[in-house]
Design a protein around this motif. Sequence first.
Motif: not given
Length: 432
Positions: A188, A192, A219, A222-223, A226, A229-231, A415-416
């Motif tokens: 990452p 993060r 996928s 990571a959320p 991190c 995290w933004r979807t 990262d997203e």
Amino acid sequence: MLHQEPLAVVADDLRSGRIDLETYLDELEDRTATVEPEIESLVEEPARWDRLRSEATALAERYPDPAERPPLYGVPVGVKDIFHVDGLSTRAGSDFSPEALAGDEAASVTALREAGALVLGKTVTTEFAHMSPGPTRNPHDTSRTPGGSSSGSAAAVAAGLCPVAFGTQTIGSVIRPAAFCGIVGYKPSFGRIPTDGVIPLSESVDHVGLFTQDTAGLSLCAPLLCDSWRTLPAPAETPAIGVPDGTYLEQASDVALDAFEDHVSRLTAAGYDVNRVDALSDIGAINERHRRLVAADAAVAHEDRFRDHESKYADETHDLIAEGLDATMETVAVGRRSRGEVRASLTDLLDRHELDLWIAPAAPGPAPEGIDSTGDPVMNLPWTHAGLPTVTVPAGETDEGLPLGVQFAGRYRADEDVIRWSHGIADTLGSA
């Protein structure tokens, strides 16, 4: 037969009840008994399966309704043996006692446990995540290294012993072994994923990372790990990609570069806009500043232990710490300032050339023969130095059947984007 599908599939099947967790552990135990003696990826734990069954029973009792089960319900995760885990000892690949290295559970481990994961066990690491290797072998060819320092984690995922495992990267200890073992690795953006509860090598550049069998697993995980995290929606367009031409790229072997040119051609044929950009022309100086910074940080992390027990350290770790003890404050300041300068330079080039990602070979070549070395991390160093989010995906094999990987890096804290673009790149290169 063992259920060896990738992480996202395994997680969904366990969560829904299509796979019985107890049966899954029985099959996993059988596979481990067959495969593990050949690759030696796990730190020995005599009561491993009793512990796992007890934890699985408690998990099933806590979540009897599949609709209420957490995302990683029952998923076994390998944990590099520099992470502290409640109930398991930490040796960090060293001769030190667990009592001398004890600490609170790593925040990243706790996060996946809270998401329902079961800790399969500790995985083999080089001593203190530096360069003195353990006994682990590459599942594709047991006469070769799996890479390091996260040797056991990469090998365990590649061999189907767990669908996800933790590693760390201070130079190339996630991306390189993932490439050598033919799996996906994720490092990452710096900071993060928290490093709390992980024995440090270099606090200036240590990253917690992940190994999975495919990008869909990233996928999913990571959320959970991190911060902030933004979807994001699936990308509507392919990213514009930059090849860092020049001295940096020339560090790779002819085998790696020939394969990389084929990878670039495949991406171009698939509709990706790939551009060549002069970058990292001072890579020799970057490499040296990074090495000196790691040595200085390692001396800080180990100073008291080293002065009292110098003889317990392997030669490679000993030499690193000894060098660091002679480092000046200026060495550290120069190294840390360099990190920001390289990050800014790489980002400026992305902006100026309207690019989204950098792409490069994930290692100088395939896994080298022997297990006395874990291979050269030089292709990973600048992206780690800059703290940029990086993913490696499998990209075909050599004529000898050894895996090759391609790494790509994006903007800091994006990262997203890097992960959502990774799916298409992996699909394009997977048959390379």
